[in-house]
Design a protein around this motif. Structure first.
Motif, PDB file in Angstrom:
ATOM      1  N   LYS A   1     -40.031 -74.337  79.795  1.00  0.00           N
ATOM      2  CA  LYS A   1     -39.284 -74.914  78.853  1.00  0.00           C
ATOM      3  C   LYS A   1     -39.416 -76.617  78.961  1.00  0.00           C
ATOM      4  O   LYS A   1     -40.069 -77.152  79.996  1.00  0.00           O
ATOM      5  CB  LYS A   1     -37.552 -74.864  79.399  1.00  0.00           C
ATOM      6  CG  LYS A   1     -37.427 -73.406  79.114  1.00  0.00           C
ATOM      7  CD  LYS A   1     -37.463 -72.792  77.804  1.00  0.00           C
ATOM      8  CE  LYS A   1     -36.700 -71.435  77.752  1.00  0.00           C
ATOM      9  NZ  LYS A   1     -37.532 -70.437  78.562  1.00  0.00           N
ATOM     10  N   THR A   2     -38.868 -77.409  78.207  1.00  0.00           N
ATOM     11  CA  THR A   2     -38.945 -78.933  78.053  1.00  0.00           C
ATOM     12  C   THR A   2     -37.660 -79.303  78.506  1.00  0.00           C
ATOM     13  O   THR A   2     -36.411 -79.082  78.041  1.00  0.00           O
ATOM     14  CB  THR A   2     -39.415 -79.479  76.707  1.00  0.00           C
ATOM     15  OG1 THR A   2     -40.664 -78.913  76.195  1.00  0.00           O
ATOM     16  CG2 THR A   2     -39.365 -80.888  76.761  1.00  0.00           C
ATOM     17  N   LEU A   3     -37.464 -80.379  79.544  1.00  0.00           N
ATOM     18  CA  LEU A   3     -36.589 -81.047  79.725  1.00  0.00           C
ATOM     19  C   LEU A   3     -36.786 -82.583  79.273  1.00  0.00           C
ATOM     20  O   LEU A   3     -37.814 -83.158  79.730  1.00  0.00           O
ATOM     21  CB  LEU A   3     -36.378 -81.131  81.430  1.00  0.00           C
ATOM     22  CG  LEU A   3     -35.635 -81.935  82.238  1.00  0.00           C
ATOM     23  CD1 LEU A   3     -33.992 -81.847  81.803  1.00  0.00           C
ATOM     24  CD2 LEU A   3     -35.777 -82.154  83.707  1.00  0.00           C
TER      25      LEU A   3
ATOM     26  N   GLY B   1     -41.776 -79.176  89.378  1.00  0.00           N
ATOM     27  CA  GLY B   1     -41.976 -78.030  90.532  1.00  0.00           C
ATOM     28  C   GLY B   1     -41.629 -76.603  89.703  1.00  0.00           C
ATOM     29  O   GLY B   1     -42.002 -75.493  90.099  1.00  0.00           O
ATOM     30  N   PHE B   2     -40.799 -76.790  88.724  1.00  0.00           N
ATOM     31  CA  PHE B   2     -40.055 -75.509  88.208  1.00  0.00           C
ATOM     32  C   PHE B   2     -41.219 -75.246  87.201  1.00  0.00           C
ATOM     33  O   PHE B   2     -40.981 -74.125  86.402  1.00  0.00           O
ATOM     34  CB  PHE B   2     -38.780 -75.639  87.467  1.00  0.00           C
ATOM     35  CG  PHE B   2     -37.665 -75.489  88.435  1.00  0.00           C
ATOM     36  CD1 PHE B   2     -37.423 -74.418  89.087  1.00  0.00           C
ATOM     37  CD2 PHE B   2     -36.864 -76.606  88.927  1.00  0.00           C
ATOM     38  CE1 PHE B   2     -36.411 -74.396  89.798  1.00  0.00           C
ATOM     39  CE2 PHE B   2     -35.900 -76.505  89.741  1.00  0.00           C
ATOM     40  CZ  PHE B   2     -35.459 -75.051  90.383  1.00  0.00           C
ATOM     41  N   GLY B   3     -42.359 -76.034  86.698  1.00  0.00           N
ATOM     42  CA  GLY B   3     -43.133 -75.606  85.739  1.00  0.00           C
ATOM     43  C   GLY B   3     -42.459 -75.980  84.383  1.00  0.00           C
ATOM     44  O   GLY B   3     -43.207 -75.549  83.263  1.00  0.00           O
ATOM     45  N   MET B   4     -41.828 -77.123  84.236  1.00  0.00           N
ATOM     46  CA  MET B   4     -41.216 -77.547  82.939  1.00  0.00           C
ATOM     47  C   MET B   4     -42.086 -78.798  82.619  1.00  0.00           C
ATOM     48  O   MET B   4     -42.743 -79.387  83.375  1.00  0.00           O
ATOM     49  CB  MET B   4     -39.845 -78.092  83.079  1.00  0.00           C
ATOM     50  CG  MET B   4     -38.912 -77.000  83.762  1.00  0.00           C
ATOM     51  SD  MET B   4     -36.966 -77.643  83.826  1.00  0.00           S
ATOM     52  CE  MET B   4     -36.590 -77.483  82.037  1.00  0.00           C
TER      53      MET B   4
ATOM     54  N   GLY C   1     -46.162 -88.249  85.818  1.00  0.00           N
ATOM     55  CA  GLY C   1     -46.585 -86.736  85.090  1.00  0.00           C
ATOM     56  C   GLY C   1     -45.586 -86.398  84.142  1.00  0.00           C
ATOM     57  O   GLY C   1     -45.217 -85.347  83.603  1.00  0.00           O
ATOM     58  N   VAL C   2     -44.696 -87.599  83.609  1.00  0.00           N
ATOM     59  CA  VAL C   2     -43.868 -87.240  82.481  1.00  0.00           C
ATOM     60  C   VAL C   2     -44.640 -88.021  81.123  1.00  0.00           C
ATOM     61  O   VAL C   2     -45.418 -88.853  81.281  1.00  0.00           O
ATOM     62  CB  VAL C   2     -42.343 -87.715  82.738  1.00  0.00           C
ATOM     63  CG1 VAL C   2     -42.009 -86.979  83.929  1.00  0.00           C
ATOM     64  CG2 VAL C   2     -42.304 -89.216  82.764  1.00  0.00           C
ATOM     65  N   GLU C   3     -43.874 -87.525  80.203  1.00  0.00           N
ATOM     66  CA  GLU C   3     -44.223 -88.392  78.708  1.00  0.00           C
ATOM     67  C   GLU C   3     -43.358 -89.006  78.454  1.00  0.00           C
ATOM     68  O   GLU C   3     -41.976 -88.609  77.964  1.00  0.00           O
ATOM     69  CB  GLU C   3     -44.648 -87.053  77.811  1.00  0.00           C
ATOM     70  CG  GLU C   3     -45.050 -87.670  76.439  1.00  0.00           C
ATOM     71  CD  GLU C   3     -45.360 -86.602  75.455  1.00  0.00           C
ATOM     72  OE1 GLU C   3     -45.678 -86.669  74.137  1.00  0.00           O
ATOM     73  OE2 GLU C   3     -45.573 -85.415  76.002  1.00  0.00           O
ATOM     74  N   LEU C   4     -43.281 -90.648  77.649  1.00  0.00           N
ATOM     75  CA  LEU C   4     -42.362 -91.307  77.044  1.00  0.00           C
ATOM     76  C   LEU C   4     -42.161 -90.908  75.790  1.00  0.00           C
ATOM     77  O   LEU C   4     -43.079 -90.253  75.017  1.00  0.00           O
ATOM     78  CB  LEU C   4     -42.804 -92.643  77.171  1.00  0.00           C
ATOM     79  CG  LEU C   4     -42.778 -93.167  78.571  1.00  0.00           C
ATOM     80  CD1 LEU C   4     -43.053 -94.784  78.548  1.00  0.00           C
ATOM     81  CD2 LEU C   4     -41.433 -93.173  79.382  1.00  0.00           C
ATOM     82  N   ALA C   5     -40.694 -91.032  75.254  1.00  0.00           N
ATOM     83  CA  ALA C   5     -40.640 -90.517  73.894  1.00  0.00           C
ATOM     84  C   ALA C   5     -39.162 -91.271  73.489  1.00  0.00           C
ATOM     85  O   ALA C   5     -38.336 -91.632  74.433  1.00  0.00           O
ATOM     86  CB  ALA C   5     -40.171 -89.124  73.893  1.00  0.00           C
ATOM     87  N   GLU C   6     -39.177 -91.596  72.202  1.00  0.00           N
ATOM     88  CA  GLU C   6     -37.961 -92.311  72.037  1.00  0.00           C
ATOM     89  C   GLU C   6     -36.673 -91.076  71.859  1.00  0.00           C
ATOM     90  O   GLU C   6     -37.123 -90.088  71.745  1.00  0.00           O
ATOM     91  CB  GLU C   6     -38.180 -92.648  70.417  1.00  0.00           C
ATOM     92  CG  GLU C   6     -39.128 -93.899  70.134  1.00  0.00           C
ATOM     93  CD  GLU C   6     -38.762 -95.094  70.926  1.00  0.00           C
ATOM     94  OE1 GLU C   6     -37.411 -95.197  70.837  1.00  0.00           O
ATOM     95  OE2 GLU C   6     -39.574 -95.819  71.624  1.00  0.00           O
TER      96      GLU C   6
ATOM     97  N   ASP D   1     -35.341 -78.396  75.556  1.00  0.00           N
ATOM     98  CA  ASP D   1     -34.329 -77.447  75.719  1.00  0.00           C
ATOM     99  C   ASP D   1     -33.253 -77.723  76.385  1.00  0.00           C
ATOM    100  O   ASP D   1     -32.210 -77.114  76.419  1.00  0.00           O
ATOM    101  CB  ASP D   1     -35.089 -76.156  76.365  1.00  0.00           C
ATOM    102  CG  ASP D   1     -36.500 -75.691  75.378  1.00  0.00           C
ATOM    103  OD1 ASP D   1     -36.226 -75.117  74.224  1.00  0.00           O
ATOM    104  OD2 ASP D   1     -37.513 -76.080  75.825  1.00  0.00           O
ATOM    105  N   PHE D   2     -33.393 -78.710  77.328  1.00  0.00           N
ATOM    106  CA  PHE D   2     -32.464 -79.221  78.283  1.00  0.00           C
ATOM    107  C   PHE D   2     -32.540 -80.747  78.244  1.00  0.00           C
ATOM    108  O   PHE D   2     -33.742 -81.290  78.259  1.00  0.00           O
ATOM    109  CB  PHE D   2     -32.757 -78.717  79.830  1.00  0.00           C
ATOM    110  CG  PHE D   2     -32.565 -77.342  80.028  1.00  0.00           C
ATOM    111  CD1 PHE D   2     -31.342 -76.858  80.381  1.00  0.00           C
ATOM    112  CD2 PHE D   2     -33.488 -76.526  80.042  1.00  0.00           C
ATOM    113  CE1 PHE D   2     -31.300 -75.502  80.479  1.00  0.00           C
ATOM    114  CE2 PHE D   2     -33.550 -75.058  79.930  1.00  0.00           C
ATOM    115  CZ  PHE D   2     -32.234 -74.645  80.455  1.00  0.00           C
TER     116      PHE D   2
END
Length: 390
Positions: free
Chosen positions: A144-146, A164-167, A185-190, A199-200
Motif C-alpha cells: 500500500k501507499t502511505l 519496513g512494512f513494505g509500503m 527512501g521516500v518520494e516528495l509530492a504535492e 491508501d493511508f
C-alpha cells in the motif's frame, strides 16, 4: 557563577530532572498546580520556569517574575505560553522536540495497524459475546501507499517503519529537498497528488495559520476513495465536521485520531458515534520512556542555558536548534568572545554590524554565529543584561 532558581509548576518526571537537583549552581523548587497567591510568591527570584500544558504562562505572570529568563515546556506544544510576551521581555521559550519522537511514531503505527485490521472494533464485538470473523475483514499494509504530511522528526521515523512494512511512501514537506527525500527512501509530492494516491494518510505537520484545516471539505475530495486518515499531530489540522461527513458518506473508509480541535473531545461529538473511527485521548507522548526523555532533555537545556547562556530549541529564536548548536562546538563561544573584543576596542557608535565568515560554515550555522557575535558586542555597551532573545 550565581545560582539559578528553577521553578516547576506541573507534574514532570522527577527522575529526568535529577541532573538539575544535583547541580550545585541550580536551586530547584516544586510548586505543583499552585493557587494564584502561591504562584506569585514562588516566582520571586525565579530564572527558569518549567511547565507542561496545565500552567498558563501569561504576560501578566511574566511581569511578576522579574528575574525570569527562560520558560521550558516539557513536551512540544506551547499553546499555554504567551511567546510574544516572552520575546518582548527577552525571555527564551524552549521545548523538548525530540524526546517524544519514538512514542508519537509508534502510536501512529499502532493506530494505522488498528485501523487496517479493525482491531478495536473486533475486540469490543468479541467482548460483547459475538464471533463475526467476516465482518471485521481487514487490509494489509504491504504494497500500500502511505502519504506523510510533514517530514520532521516524527514523520521521518514513521517513514522508516512504513518502508519496513513494505509500503510505498509519499511525503509532502516544503522544507525537505528531493535529495533528502531520496536518502530517506521516500518520494516528495504535492498535497493533491499525495492524497490522491495514498491508501493511508498520516499528518505530522505543525499547527499554523497555513495548516489550519489542511484537511477540509475541498481537500477531502482529493483523497483516494476508501483511504484511511491518521492524525497524531495537531487537532487543528482537520476540519472535524468535514471528516465526519466523509466517513458517513464512505468517501473515506476510516480514521484514527489522537488529537482534536478542542480537547477534551466533546461528549456529544459526532466522532464518538462512528464505528469506523478510532479515538485515543492524546496519548502520542504518553509512554514512561517519553516522559523521562522529555524531562531529561529539558534539564540539559536548562543547564546549557545557565552555564553557557545558550537556549537550545528556543522557539522564539529561529536557527538555534540543538543539532545546529552541537555542530558549532566552541565556535559559538568564540563568536561571542570576538564580539566582546570588538566592543572593547571601538571608540565610536555603531551604524551597522556585518559578520564575515572564513571556512566551511553552512547557512544554518551562520545565523547563530552572527547572533552570538552581536550579543557579545552589545553586552559591552548596554547596562542591562543582553540575552540571545533580546
Amino acid at each position: 557563577m550565581d545560582k539559578l532558581k528553577v521553578l516547576v509548576t506541573d507534574p514532570i518526571d522527577r527522575e529526568g530532572l535529577k541532573s538539575l537537583e544535583k547541580h550545585q549552581n541550580i536551586d530547584l523548587h516544586y510548586e505543583i498546580n499552585p493557587s494564584s497567591d502561591k504562584l506569585e510568591k514562588a516566582l520571586k527570584g525565579v530564572g527558569a520556569w518549567l511547565v507542561r500544558s496545565e500552567t498558563q504562562v501569561t504576560g501578566e505572570w511574566m511581569k511578576k517574575a522579574e528575574s525570569l529568563r527562560l520558560i521550558g515546556r516539557a513536551g512540544v506544544g506551547v499553546d499555554n505560553i504567551d511567546i510574544q510576551a516572552a520575546t518582548l521581555r527577552g525571555i527564551a521559550v524552549i521545548n523538548s522536540p525530540s524526546a517524544n519522537t519514538i512514542a508519537a511514531c509508534e502510536h501512529t503505527l499502532g493506530l494505522m495497524l488498528a485501523l487496517s485490521r479493525n482491531i478495536p472494533q473486533a475486540d469490543a464485538d468479541v467482548k460483547s459475546g459475538n464471533w463475526q470473523r467476516t465482518k471485521w475483514m481487514g487490509t494489509e499494509l504491504q504494497g500500500k501507499t502511505l502519504g506523510i504530511v510533514g517530514l520532521g522528526r516524527i514523520g521521518r521515523e514513521v517513514a522508516k517503519r512504513a518502508l519496513g512494512f513494505g509500503m510505498r511512501v509519499l511525503a509532502m514537506d516544503p522544507f525537505i529537498s528531493h535529495e533528502q527525500a531520496k536518502e530517506l527512501g521516500v518520494e516528495l509530492a504535492e498535497l493533491k497528488r499525495l492524497l490522491g494516491q495514498s491508501d493511508f494518510v498520516t499528518l505530522h505537520a505543525p499547527a499554523s495559520d497555513k495548516t489550519r484545516y489542511l484537511i477540509n471539505k475541498d481537500s477531502i475530495s482529493w483523497f483516494k476513495p476508501g483511504a484511511r486518515l491518521i492524525n497524531c499531530a495537531r487537532g487543528e489540522l482537520i476540519e472535524e465536521a468535514a471528516l465526519v461527513q466523509a466517513i458517513e458518506s464512505e468517501r473515506l473508509a476510516g480514521a484514527a485520531l489522537d488529537v482534536f480541535e478542542k480537547e477534551p473531545l466533546r461528549a456529544d461529538s459526532a466522532l464518538r458515534k462512528l464505528s469506523q473511527v478510532i479515538l485515543t485521548p492524546h496519548l502520542g507522548a504518553s509512554t514512561q520512556e517519553a516522559q523521562s526523555k522529555v524531562a531529561s532533555e529539558l534539564s540539559e537545556s536548562v543547564i546549557a542555558f545557565h552555564e553557557r547562556g545558550i537556549a537550545l530549541n528556543a522557539l522564539n529564536l529561529p536557527g538555534f536548534d540543538a543539532d545546529t548548536l552541537k555542530s558549532l562546538g566552541e565556535f559559538l563561544n568564540l563568536a561571542e568572545t570576538l564580539g566582546r573584543f570588538l566592543g572593547q576596542i571601538i571608540d565610536s557608535g555603531i551604524k551597522e554590524f556585518i559578520c564575515s565568515f572564513q571556512g566551511d560554515f553552512k547557512p544554518s550555522q551562520r545565523r547563530p554565529l552572527f547572533v552570538a557575535s552581536l550579543k557579545g558586542l552589545l553586552s559591552t555597551m548596554l547596562a542591562q543584561g543582553v540575552t540571545y532573545i533580546s
